[in-house]
Enzyme design. Structure first.
Site, mmCIF file in Angstrom:
data_model
loop_
_atom_site.group_PDB
_atom_site.id
_atom_site.type_symbol
_atom_site.label_atom_id
_atom_site.label_comp_id
_atom_site.label_asym_id
_atom_site.label_seq_id
_atom_site.Cartn_x
_atom_site.Cartn_y
_atom_site.Cartn_z
ATOM 1 N N THR A 14 0.850 -1.187 0.000
ATOM 2 C CA THR A 14 0.000 0.000 0.000
ATOM 3 C C THR A 14 0.883 1.234 0.000
ATOM 4 O O THR A 14 2.106 1.132 0.027
ATOM 5 C CB THR A 14 -0.915 0.003 1.243
ATOM 6 O OG1 THR A 14 -1.932 0.965 1.042
ATOM 7 C CG2 THR A 14 -0.160 0.323 2.506
ATOM 8 N N LYS A 46 -7.445 2.040 5.127
ATOM 9 C CA LYS A 46 -6.209 1.874 5.894
ATOM 10 C C LYS A 46 -5.841 3.125 6.681
ATOM 11 O O LYS A 46 -4.807 3.172 7.326
ATOM 12 C CB LYS A 46 -5.068 1.517 4.946
ATOM 13 C CG LYS A 46 -5.341 0.261 4.152
ATOM 14 C CD LYS A 46 -4.290 0.072 3.104
ATOM 15 C CE LYS A 46 -4.802 -0.783 1.985
ATOM 16 N NZ LYS A 46 -3.920 -0.772 0.850
ATOM 17 N N GLY A 58 -2.535 5.699 9.821
ATOM 18 C CA GLY A 58 -2.589 4.896 8.609
ATOM 19 C C GLY A 58 -1.559 3.789 8.718
ATOM 20 O O GLY A 58 -0.535 3.959 9.371
ATOM 21 N N SER A 141 4.716 0.261 -0.049
ATOM 22 C CA SER A 141 5.399 -0.069 -1.296
ATOM 23 C C SER A 141 5.565 1.140 -2.206
ATOM 24 O O SER A 141 6.555 1.253 -2.917
ATOM 25 C CB SER A 141 4.646 -1.173 -2.030
ATOM 26 O OG SER A 141 3.306 -0.775 -2.260
#
Length: 187
Positions: A14, A46, A58, A141
């Site tokens: 994410t 998230k 988050g 990521s």
């Protein structure tokens, strides 16, 4: 010892960004959940409010691990009301020392009206380095793409939310584990 090949695929990947500018703090995150190379869900949430709503957070990493950390952080916030830094340090201690928590694979961005922090499983509680324009931190990521975009936009006339949304859009164009379905929370 398990090799990477023998481990089951886990749900993760994410991009989450924190932007502080002009007295406003924003955390934004995408909604993609990936299992290996497959998109399992595109609208996961998230980014959320914690405690009594005065903390935003988050996560990036394994979903179940992140929810465990959210619950632990909420417990620490109850123990140390109004002291986000202290609550995060105490969580980081537990995360590093507790045998169960040490195995959790997640990172978190958390903020209240005073401070924004990055929390990692290695016991790090980091406040992003800022300039007179503000500060940016990102994880996941696509975190490096969002971080670079956010820093580039920080000295513009854009507000914190617009910077976060644009940085997330740029990350989504580059990172296959990040999508355009962005959730934003602001303090």
């Amino acid at each position: 010892m398990d090799s990477e090949q023998n481990r089951p695929a886990s749900m993760h990947a994410t991009t989450i960004i924190l932007v502080k500018k002009a007295g406003e703090t924003v955390i934004a995150g995408d909604g993609q959940v990936s299992l290996g190379q497959t998109i399992m869900k595109g609208n996961a949430r998230k980014v959320r409010r914690l405690g009594k709503g005065d903390v935003i957070a988050g996560f990036a990493g394994a979903t179940a691990d992140a929810f465990t950390l959210f619950e632990r952080l909420e417990t620490k916030l109850e123990q140390y009301p109004g002291q986000l830094m202290r609550a995060c340090v105490e969580l980081a201690k537990d995360w590093r020392m507790d045998r169960y928590l040490r195995r959790l694979e997640a990172m978190m961005l958390v903020a209240d009206k005073n401070v924004g922090l990055v929390l990692t499983g290695s016991g790090d509680v980091l406040e992003p380095e800022g300039t007179e324009q503000g500060a940016v931190a990102a994880i996941g990521s696509g975190g490096n793409y969002a971080l670079a975009a956010g820093r580039a936009l920080l000295d513009s006339s854009l507000d914190a939310e617009t910077i976060a949304r644009r940085a997330m859009g740029i990350a989504a164009e580059i990172c296959v584990y990040t999508n355009q379905n962005v959730v934003v929370e602001k303090i």
